[in-house]
Motif scaffolding. Structure first.
Motif, PDB file in Angstrom:
ATOM      1  N   HIS A  75      62.016  -8.530 -37.434  1.00  0.00           N
ATOM      2  CA  HIS A  75      61.298  -9.718 -36.976  1.00  0.00           C
ATOM      3  C   HIS A  75      61.600 -10.010 -35.508  1.00  0.00           C
ATOM      4  O   HIS A  75      60.703 -10.344 -34.736  1.00  0.00           O
ATOM      5  N   ILE A  76      62.849  -9.874 -35.129  1.00  0.00           N
ATOM      6  CA  ILE A  76      63.241 -10.124 -33.741  1.00  0.00           C
ATOM      7  C   ILE A  76      62.615  -9.076 -32.826  1.00  0.00           C
ATOM      8  O   ILE A  76      62.086  -9.398 -31.773  1.00  0.00           O
ATOM      9  N   GLU A  77      62.669  -7.829 -33.233  1.00  0.00           N
ATOM     10  CA  GLU A  77      62.091  -6.751 -32.430  1.00  0.00           C
ATOM     11  C   GLU A  77      60.588  -6.948 -32.256  1.00  0.00           C
ATOM     12  O   GLU A  77      60.051  -6.782 -31.165  1.00  0.00           O
ATOM     13  N   ALA A  78      59.899  -7.343 -33.314  1.00  0.00           N
ATOM     14  CA  ALA A  78      58.454  -7.590 -33.227  1.00  0.00           C
ATOM     15  C   ALA A  78      58.165  -8.734 -32.257  1.00  0.00           C
ATOM     16  O   ALA A  78      57.245  -8.646 -31.436  1.00  0.00           O
ATOM     17  N   PHE A  79      58.969  -9.792 -32.332  1.00  0.00           N
ATOM     18  CA  PHE A  79      58.780 -10.931 -31.438  1.00  0.00           C
ATOM     19  C   PHE A  79      59.015 -10.517 -29.986  1.00  0.00           C
ATOM     20  O   PHE A  79      58.211 -10.806 -29.107  1.00  0.00           O
ATOM     21  N   LEU A  80      60.126  -9.811 -29.744  1.00  0.00           N
ATOM     22  CA  LEU A  80      60.477  -9.432 -28.379  1.00  0.00           C
ATOM     23  C   LEU A  80      59.553  -8.368 -27.797  1.00  0.00           C
ATOM     24  O   LEU A  80      59.438  -8.252 -26.576  1.00  0.00           O
ATOM     25  N   SER A  81      58.882  -7.610 -28.641  1.00  0.00           N
ATOM     26  CA  SER A  81      58.000  -6.544 -28.139  1.00  0.00           C
ATOM     27  C   SER A  81      56.837  -7.096 -27.319  1.00  0.00           C
ATOM     28  O   SER A  81      56.222  -6.368 -26.549  1.00  0.00           O
ATOM     29  N   GLU A  82      56.549  -8.381 -27.478  1.00  0.00           N
ATOM     30  CA  GLU A  82      55.474  -9.011 -26.722  1.00  0.00           C
ATOM     31  C   GLU A  82      55.874  -9.313 -25.276  1.00  0.00           C
ATOM     32  O   GLU A  82      55.049  -9.691 -24.470  1.00  0.00           O
ATOM     33  N   TYR A  83      57.149  -9.146 -24.950  1.00  0.00           N
ATOM     34  CA  TYR A  83      57.658  -9.521 -23.641  1.00  0.00           C
ATOM     35  C   TYR A  83      58.287  -8.326 -22.945  1.00  0.00           C
ATOM     36  O   TYR A  83      58.793  -7.409 -23.579  1.00  0.00           O
ATOM     37  N   GLU A  84      58.287  -8.377 -21.634  1.00  0.00           N
ATOM     38  CA  GLU A  84      58.981  -7.355 -20.852  1.00  0.00           C
ATOM     39  C   GLU A  84      60.477  -7.569 -21.000  1.00  0.00           C
ATOM     40  O   GLU A  84      60.932  -8.679 -21.299  1.00  0.00           O
ATOM     41  N   GLU A  85      61.257  -6.539 -20.735  1.00  0.00           N
ATOM     42  CA  GLU A  85      62.703  -6.610 -20.953  1.00  0.00           C
ATOM     43  C   GLU A  85      63.368  -7.741 -20.184  1.00  0.00           C
ATOM     44  O   GLU A  85      64.265  -8.398 -20.683  1.00  0.00           O
ATOM     45  N   ASP A  86      62.940  -8.007 -18.962  1.00  0.00           N
ATOM     46  CA  ASP A  86      63.592  -9.035 -18.146  1.00  0.00           C
ATOM     47  C   ASP A  86      62.857 -10.371 -18.138  1.00  0.00           C
ATOM     48  O   ASP A  86      63.169 -11.252 -17.345  1.00  0.00           O
ATOM     49  N   ASP A  87      61.880 -10.538 -19.023  1.00  0.00           N
ATOM     50  CA  ASP A  87      61.156 -11.802 -19.102  1.00  0.00           C
ATOM     51  C   ASP A  87      62.070 -12.912 -19.604  1.00  0.00           C
ATOM     52  O   ASP A  87      62.941 -12.690 -20.440  1.00  0.00           O
ATOM     53  N   PHE A  88      61.837 -14.096 -19.073  1.00  0.00           N
ATOM     54  CA  PHE A  88      62.508 -15.277 -19.604  1.00  0.00           C
ATOM     55  C   PHE A  88      61.555 -15.890 -20.620  1.00  0.00           C
ATOM     56  O   PHE A  88      60.379 -16.073 -20.342  1.00  0.00           O
ATOM     57  N   ILE A  89      62.066 -16.212 -21.782  1.00  0.00           N
ATOM     58  CA  ILE A  89      61.239 -16.760 -22.844  1.00  0.00           C
ATOM     59  C   ILE A  89      61.649 -18.213 -23.065  1.00  0.00           C
ATOM     60  O   ILE A  89      62.800 -18.500 -23.382  1.00  0.00           O
ATOM     61  N   ASP A  90      60.719 -19.125 -22.855  1.00  0.00           N
ATOM     62  CA  ASP A  90      60.993 -20.537 -23.032  1.00  0.00           C
ATOM     63  C   ASP A  90      61.397 -20.807 -24.480  1.00  0.00           C
ATOM     64  O   ASP A  90      60.775 -20.296 -25.413  1.00  0.00           O
TER      65      ASP A  90
END
Length: 131
Positions: free
Chosen positions: A38-53
């Motif tokens: 679930h975490i990997e699926a969520f993070l796959s939408e973002y670039e590695e160095d993106d900040f996620i609010d």
């Protein structure tokens, strides 16, 4: 007297998650390996160095528990404090803390100030309920 149950963690059945807060404070948590998908699926939408609010990460909880409840629970966890401990330090009943965290009680300025002090947060964070 209370009993504490401890689960045995191994590298094979847990995933270490490190949260780095704006003040550079780090929190290490271990979650079940099944949650990794679930975490990997969520993070796959973002670039590695993106900040996620945090509001994006917590959007489902914000709808269910309201912002004040999510902020209160998060600050309490950050301080490694139980509801009972926060109740003792703030003078707010454990029942009211639980009701706030579960989105069943609104919070006013006086109550927000009582809770914010032992949690070392600005009381306004507990009052803003807009997402």
């Amino acid at each position: 007297m209370s009993a504490h149950m401890k689960t045995h963690r191994t590298k094979e059945n847990t995933l270490e998650v490190v949260l780095i807060f704006p003040d550079k404070k780090k929190r290490h948590s271990f979650i079940p390996i099944e949650s990794a998908k679930h975490i990997e699926a969520f993070l796959s939408e973002y670039e590695e160095d993106d900040f996620i609010d945090w509001r994006i990460v917590a959007k489902d909880n914000l709808v269910k528990h309201k912002k004040a409840g999510v902020v209160l629970r998060g600050a309490r966890y950050r301080e490694e404090m139980t509801q009972k401990e926060l109740s003792k330090l703030s003078g707010v009943s454990q029942e009211n803390i639980s009701r706030i965290e579960n989105g069943k009680r609104v919070i006013g300025e006086k109550l927000a100030k009582k809770l914010a002090k032992p949690l070392k947060i600005n009381y306004l964070l507990l009052m803003e309920d807009d997402v």
